[in-house]
Write an enzyme that holds these catalytic residues in place. Structure first.
Site, mmCIF file in Angstrom:
data_model
loop_
_atom_site.group_PDB
_atom_site.id
_atom_site.type_symbol
_atom_site.label_atom_id
_atom_site.label_comp_id
_atom_site.label_asym_id
_atom_site.label_seq_id
_atom_site.Cartn_x
_atom_site.Cartn_y
_atom_site.Cartn_z
ATOM 1 N N ASP A 263 94.943 19.637 59.204
ATOM 2 C CA ASP A 263 94.250 18.356 59.340
ATOM 3 C C ASP A 263 94.794 17.452 60.443
ATOM 4 O O ASP A 263 94.305 16.336 60.621
ATOM 5 C CB ASP A 263 94.277 17.613 57.983
ATOM 6 C CG ASP A 263 95.698 17.447 57.427
ATOM 7 O OD1 ASP A 263 96.667 17.424 58.215
ATOM 8 O OD2 ASP A 263 95.830 17.338 56.190
ATOM 9 N N HIS B 265 98.840 27.504 60.074
ATOM 10 C CA HIS B 265 97.456 27.970 59.895
ATOM 11 C C HIS B 265 96.501 27.412 60.945
ATOM 12 O O HIS B 265 95.282 27.506 60.779
ATOM 13 C CB HIS B 265 96.961 27.598 58.484
ATOM 14 C CG HIS B 265 97.673 28.360 57.400
ATOM 15 N ND1 HIS B 265 97.788 27.910 56.108
ATOM 16 C CD2 HIS B 265 98.317 29.556 57.422
ATOM 17 C CE1 HIS B 265 98.468 28.785 55.376
ATOM 18 N NE2 HIS B 265 98.808 29.789 56.157
ATOM 19 N N CYS C 6 86.097 29.388 71.604
ATOM 20 C CA CYS C 6 85.062 30.398 71.840
ATOM 21 C C CYS C 6 85.683 31.769 71.597
ATOM 22 O O CYS C 6 86.726 32.104 72.180
ATOM 23 C CB CYS C 6 84.547 30.305 73.266
ATOM 24 S SG CYS C 6 83.425 31.672 73.656
ATOM 25 N N CYS D 137 79.568 27.823 72.898
ATOM 26 C CA CYS D 137 80.336 27.678 74.134
ATOM 27 C C CYS D 137 79.372 27.367 75.288
ATOM 28 O O CYS D 137 78.341 28.030 75.429
ATOM 29 C CB CYS D 137 81.093 28.983 74.412
ATOM 30 S SG CYS D 137 82.072 28.947 75.914
ATOM 31 N N GLY E 210 104.325 19.247 48.369
ATOM 32 C CA GLY E 210 102.928 19.488 48.001
ATOM 33 C C GLY E 210 102.391 20.869 48.318
ATOM 34 O O GLY E 210 101.318 20.987 48.899
ATOM 35 N N PRO F 1 104.208 16.626 42.023
ATOM 36 C CA PRO F 1 104.093 16.103 40.647
ATOM 37 C C PRO F 1 104.110 17.222 39.606
ATOM 38 O O PRO F 1 104.390 16.977 38.432
ATOM 39 C CB PRO F 1 102.743 15.369 40.634
ATOM 40 C CG PRO F 1 102.035 15.740 41.887
ATOM 41 C CD PRO F 1 103.009 16.357 42.833
HETATM 42 P P1 NAD Z 1 97.393 24.139 47.288
HETATM 43 O O1 NAD Z 1 96.034 23.580 47.395
HETATM 44 O O2 NAD Z 1 97.542 25.532 46.825
HETATM 45 O O3 NAD Z 1 98.328 23.220 46.331
HETATM 46 C C1 NAD Z 1 98.500 21.872 46.502
HETATM 47 C C2 NAD Z 1 99.813 21.424 45.844
HETATM 48 O O4 NAD Z 1 99.941 20.029 46.038
HETATM 49 C C3 NAD Z 1 99.881 21.654 44.321
HETATM 50 O O5 NAD Z 1 101.121 22.236 43.991
HETATM 51 C C4 NAD Z 1 99.782 20.242 43.723
HETATM 52 O O6 NAD Z 1 100.538 20.087 42.532
HETATM 53 C C5 NAD Z 1 100.380 19.416 44.846
HETATM 54 N N1 NAD Z 1 99.943 18.018 44.889
HETATM 55 C C6 NAD Z 1 98.775 17.486 44.497
HETATM 56 N N2 NAD Z 1 98.753 16.160 44.723
HETATM 57 C C7 NAD Z 1 99.956 15.855 45.285
HETATM 58 C C8 NAD Z 1 100.540 14.656 45.775
HETATM 59 N N3 NAD Z 1 99.889 13.484 45.727
HETATM 60 N N4 NAD Z 1 101.782 14.715 46.274
HETATM 61 C C9 NAD Z 1 102.466 15.893 46.321
HETATM 62 N N5 NAD Z 1 101.958 17.055 45.894
HETATM 63 C C10 NAD Z 1 100.717 17.037 45.387
HETATM 64 O O7 NAD Z 1 98.064 23.900 48.667
HETATM 65 P P2 NAD Z 1 98.874 24.841 49.603
HETATM 66 O O8 NAD Z 1 100.027 25.436 48.881
HETATM 67 O O9 NAD Z 1 99.096 24.060 50.825
HETATM 68 O O10 NAD Z 1 97.870 26.048 49.969
HETATM 69 C C11 NAD Z 1 96.540 25.864 50.304
HETATM 70 C C12 NAD Z 1 96.159 26.333 51.690
HETATM 71 O O11 NAD Z 1 94.938 25.698 51.988
HETATM 72 C C13 NAD Z 1 97.118 25.885 52.754
HETATM 73 O O12 NAD Z 1 97.681 27.000 53.266
HETATM 74 C C14 NAD Z 1 96.298 25.128 53.792
HETATM 75 O O13 NAD Z 1 96.127 25.912 54.949
HETATM 76 C C15 NAD Z 1 94.950 24.970 53.222
HETATM 77 N N6 NAD Z 1 94.498 23.591 52.972
HETATM 78 C C16 NAD Z 1 94.772 22.619 53.887
HETATM 79 C C17 NAD Z 1 94.368 21.326 53.664
HETATM 80 C C18 NAD Z 1 94.707 20.280 54.685
HETATM 81 O O14 NAD Z 1 94.807 20.619 55.863
HETATM 82 N N7 NAD Z 1 94.911 19.045 54.261
HETATM 83 C C19 NAD Z 1 93.670 21.012 52.494
HETATM 84 C C20 NAD Z 1 93.376 22.039 51.589
HETATM 85 C C21 NAD Z 1 93.826 23.322 51.840
#
Ligand code: NAD
Length: 248
Positions: A107, A122, A130, A151, A191, A218
């Site tokens: 993000d 990632h 492209c 493209c 997280g 959490p």
């Molecule tokens: P996940 O979705 O598997 O898990 C999210 C984790 O965050 C959980 O353990 C949850 O308990 C915790 N969490 C929730 N709210 C929180 C808070 N306020 N503070 C701290 N922790 C909190 O996430 P992951 O392990 O990153 O794997 C998912 C994959 O999906 C990643 O590899 C990523 O590439 C992608 N993804 C990215 C985004 C982004 O770019 N923001 C969003 C969704 C998924």
């Protein structure tokens, strides 16, 4: 059992004396910016079919994939701003208390918060590529009214420059992340469920190399019972803010 205050103080002391500290962040750090994680009760995969991010499916059904990709990553993510958790990590870096952020997130919020050394394991949704000529486009220059975006040179469909299921990790991000993990004396996991591989091997590598693992979440994760030394059980923004107050 130790209370939160003493755990925070212990974590603060360890970070102060560390010569090389990394943060390993997952979707949870961006939840307080309004971006839901993929998994869990409010996770994106409860609403969308992960197939739209499968490379093979995308190549054969790019228009349908793009309908969802636009909604998830360009209508929705585009509004998100860094939160206090991203800002604290940037402050720690500028105060020489953090050496690198390894993020699974796509993000761009660590850069927007001011972090400089960020390894995007990632990729990043703010760029599109492209698949034929490799030309990279800024998402802000793309007209998302007309999908799939193409493209201008060869008319090929553009793909967001983050990895889809079935794709490899970008070479430099992979190498830099593991090199940082090998050197780490402290790794702060923020997280992440730890369910996504090979990303989850980054903190595991740090642990094997002797690092102390501080986890901010959490909930309990598969890291908590296996490699975590100090679990700061709480949300990212509030917990990192408290840690910052101890450190500065
Ligand atoms: P996940 O979705 O598997 O898990 C999210 C984790 O965050 C959980 O353990 C949850 O308990 C915790 N969490 C929730 N709210 C929180 C808070 N306020 N503070 C701290 N922790 C909190 O996430 P992951 O392990 O990153 O794997 C998912 C994959 O999906 C990643 O590899 C990523 O590439 C992608 N993804 C990215 C985004 C982004 O770019 N923001 C969003 C969704 C998924």
């Amino acid at each position: 059992m130790k209370n939160m205050k003493s755990l925070l103080e212990e974590a603060g002391k360890i970070i102060q004396i560390s010569n090389f500290t990394i943060a390993f962040t997952g979707a949870g750090i961006s939840v307080e910016s309004g971006i839901p994680p993929f998994r869990g009760e409010h996770g994106l995969w409860n609403k969308y079919d992960p197939q739209v991010l499968d490379l093979g499916y995308f190549l054969n059904n790019s228009e349908r994939s793009w309908l969802y990709i636009r909604e998830i990553f360009y209508d929705f993510f585009a509004e998100a701003k860094p939160n206090q958790a991203h800002r604290v990590l940037a402050n720690l870096e500028s105060n020489k208390l953090l050496n690198a952020v390894v993020t699974q997130n796509i993000d761009n919020l660590h850069y927007e918060a001011g972090s400089k050394t960020v390894y995007e394991f990632h990729g990043n949704s703010k760029k599109l590529k492209c698949l034929k000529c490799g030309q990279v486009y800024d998402a802000k220059d793309i007209d998302f009214e007309n999908i799939p975006p193409k493209c201008v040179h060869d008319g090929e469909v553009l793909k967001p420059d983050f990895i889809f299921f079935g794709e490899g990790i970008p070479h430099d991000a992979y190498a830099d992340s593991f090199a940082a993990a090998e050197k780490a004396e402290v790794c702060i996991i923020v997280g992440s469920t730890g369910e996504v591989t090979p990303a989850s091997y980054v903190p595991r590598t740090a642990k094997q190399a002797g690092a102390t693992i501080i986890e901010i979440n959490p909930d309990e994760t598969i890291f908590t019972s296996s490699i975590t030394d100090i679990h700061l059980k709480g949300k990212a923004a509030e917990t990192l803010n408290k840690l910052q107050e101890i450190l500065f």
